[in-house]
Design an enzyme around this catalytic site. Structure first.
Site, PDB file in Angstrom:
ATOM      1  N   GLU A  87      -7.408  43.503 -33.503  1.00  0.00           N
ATOM      2  CA  GLU A  87      -8.706  43.902 -32.942  1.00  0.00           C
ATOM      3  C   GLU A  87      -9.850  43.446 -33.836  1.00  0.00           C
ATOM      4  OE1 GLU A  87     -11.112  47.956 -31.567  1.00  0.00           O
ATOM      5  OE2 GLU A  87      -9.032  48.061 -32.246  1.00  0.00           O
TER       6      GLU A  87
ATOM      7  N   HIS B 281     -18.448  22.878 -31.979  1.00  0.00           N
ATOM      8  CA  HIS B 281     -17.218  23.658 -32.023  1.00  0.00           C
ATOM      9  C   HIS B 281     -16.090  22.884 -31.362  1.00  0.00           C
ATOM     10  CE1 HIS B 281     -19.462  27.745 -32.589  1.00  0.00           C
ATOM     11  NE2 HIS B 281     -19.705  26.871 -33.541  1.00  0.00           N
TER      12      HIS B 281
ATOM     13  N   GLU C 209     -14.325  23.524 -28.824  1.00  0.00           N
ATOM     14  CA  GLU C 209     -14.420  23.438 -27.367  1.00  0.00           C
ATOM     15  C   GLU C 209     -15.267  22.232 -26.936  1.00  0.00           C
ATOM     16  OE1 GLU C 209     -14.781  27.949 -28.282  1.00  0.00           O
ATOM     17  OE2 GLU C 209     -14.978  26.033 -29.328  1.00  0.00           O
TER      18      GLU C 209
ATOM     19  N   CYS D 243     -17.557  31.225 -27.890  1.00  0.00           N
ATOM     20  CA  CYS D 243     -18.836  31.892 -28.116  1.00  0.00           C
ATOM     21  C   CYS D 243     -19.724  31.665 -26.889  1.00  0.00           C
ATOM     22  CB  CYS D 243     -19.511  31.359 -29.380  1.00  0.00           C
ATOM     23  SG  CYS D 243     -20.024  29.627 -29.279  1.00  0.00           S
TER      24      CYS D 243
ATOM     25  N   CYS E 281     -20.744  27.856 -26.380  1.00  0.00           N
ATOM     26  CA  CYS E 281     -19.631  27.029 -25.914  1.00  0.00           C
ATOM     27  C   CYS E 281     -19.246  27.372 -24.474  1.00  0.00           C
ATOM     28  CB  CYS E 281     -18.431  27.187 -26.837  1.00  0.00           C
ATOM     29  SG  CYS E 281     -18.636  26.370 -28.432  1.00  0.00           S
TER      30      CYS E 281
END
Length: 287
Positions: A128, A164, A166, A194, A197
Site C-alpha cells: 500500500e 516517463h 509510458e 501519473c 502520462c
C-alpha cells in the site's frame, strides 16, 4: 587652619573625580560613534558588492526581458543558475559559503529484455505504501496481427524524471504507426501512470484508433489525488482496459520478463490481499 586645608584637599579630590568621570563618558561616547561608523561602512561595502554583482549578471545577457528576468548565458544550465542563485543569497546574508553547480547524469530510458529478479520483487511488490519505489518498470507485449512481425516483447525503465516510461514506449518502441494494422498492446506496470502520462496515453489512443490496449498495474500511484483519478478515467474513456495485477499475473511477468534462472516465483504473503485492496480502489475510481 587644619580644617581649611582638609576642605581644600577634599574639594580638589572631588574635582579630579568629576574630570575622570567626564573623560570616561567622552571615551565611551567616542567608542560608540566609532562602532556606529564601522557598521555603516560595512553596510556600504555590502551594498556596493551586491550592485557590482547585479551589474555582472546584467552584462551576461544582451538585454533585460519584459518580465524583469535576465536571459541565461548561452550554454548555461538550469542547475548552474540555481546553484549560483543560492550562493549569491548566502553571501548577501553574510555567510561565507560557496556552491558548485550540480551535474546530474544524462537522462535516459533503460530498455531491456529481462528484469533483474531483485528489482522485480522490490519494484512490483503491491504494497500500500510504496516508499523508495520511485522508478517505473513497464513490461510490454505488442501483437501486430502479422505472422512475419511476430510478437514484440521487452521492458522499459525510467531512470530520471524526464519523459516517463509510458511516453518513451510510443516514442521509442512503437514510433511508427500504420492505421491499416491492428495493434494489441498489453502493459504490466509496477505502478499506474501519473496524471500527465495518463493524459498523453489517452491522446495517443484517441488519435490511433487501431490500437487496443490493456494496462495491468501492481499498485495505484497516488490514487487519492483528483487529477490522478481524472487521468485514469480519461484512459478508460479512450478505450484502455485498466486492471490490477493478480498473483497469477505476477507469476506470468516473472516467467516472461524476469531473468529468473528457471526459478519458480512464489507470491509474497499478502499479495492476494493487496490485490483485492487496489482492485476495490480502482473500481471506486471508475464509477
Amino acid at each position: 587652619m587644619a580644617d581649611k586645608k582638609g576642605a581644600a584637599a577634599s574639594s580638589k579630590l572631588v574635582v579630579r573625580k568629576k574630570e575622570r568621570t567626564t573623560k570616561t563618558a567622552v571615551t565611551v561616547e567616542v567608542k560608540k560613534e566609532v562602532k556606529t561608523e564601522m557598521k555603516r561602512e560595512v553596510k556600504r561595502e555590502v551594498k556596493t558588492s551586491l550592485v557590482k554583482k547585479e551589474e555582472k549578471v546584467l552584462a551576461v545577457g544582451e538585454k533585460v526581458e519584459g518580465n524583469g528576468e535576465v536571459p541565461m548565458e548561452e550554454g548555461a544550465t538550469a542547475n548552474e543558475d540555481v546553484a549560483n542563485g543560492e550562493a549569491t543569497a548566502a553571501k548577501a546574508n553574510g555567510a561565507n559559503v560557496e556552491y558548485e553547480p550540480i551535474e546530474l547524469p544524462p537522462w535516459e530510458i533503460i530498455e531491456g529484455d529481462r528484469i533483474d529478479p531483485f528489482q522485480f520483487k522490490f519494484q512490483f511488490k503491491n504494497v500500500e505504501y510504496s516508499s523508495g519505489r520511485n522508478k517505473t518498470f513497464l513490461c510490454y507485449l505488442v501483437d501486430k496481427g502479422k505472422a512475419d512481425d511476430g510478437l514484440m516483447r521487452g521492458y522499459l525503465e525510467d531512470e530520471h524524471s524526464g519523459a516517463h516510461a509510458e511516453q518513451a514506449f510510443f516514442l521509442q518502441t512503437l514510433p511508427d504507426y500504420d492505421p491499416a494494422v491492428k495493434y494489441t498492446v498489453t502493459w504490466y506496470m509496477s505502478s499506474s501512470p501519473c496524471a500527465v502520462c495518463a493524459a498523453k496515453i489517452a491522446e495517443v489512443l484517441q488519435a490511433r484508433k487501431s490500437i487496443k490496449m490493456t494496462l495491468f498495474s501492481a499498485r495505484l500511484f497516488e490514487w487519492e489525488e483528483q487529477d490522478i483519478q481524472a487521468g485514469l478515467n480519461a484512459l478508460s474513456q479512450a478505450g484502455c482496459k485498466l486492471r490490477m495485477m493478480k498473483p497469477m499475473d505476477f507469476t506470468y511477468v516473472w516467467d516472461t520478463f524476469v531473468e529468473n534462472d528457471d526459478l519458480t516465483f512464489t507470491p509474497w504473503e499478502d499479495c492476494q490481499d493487496n490485490y483485492e485492496y487496489y482492485h476495490e480502489k480502482l473500481a471506486d475510481i471508475m464509477q
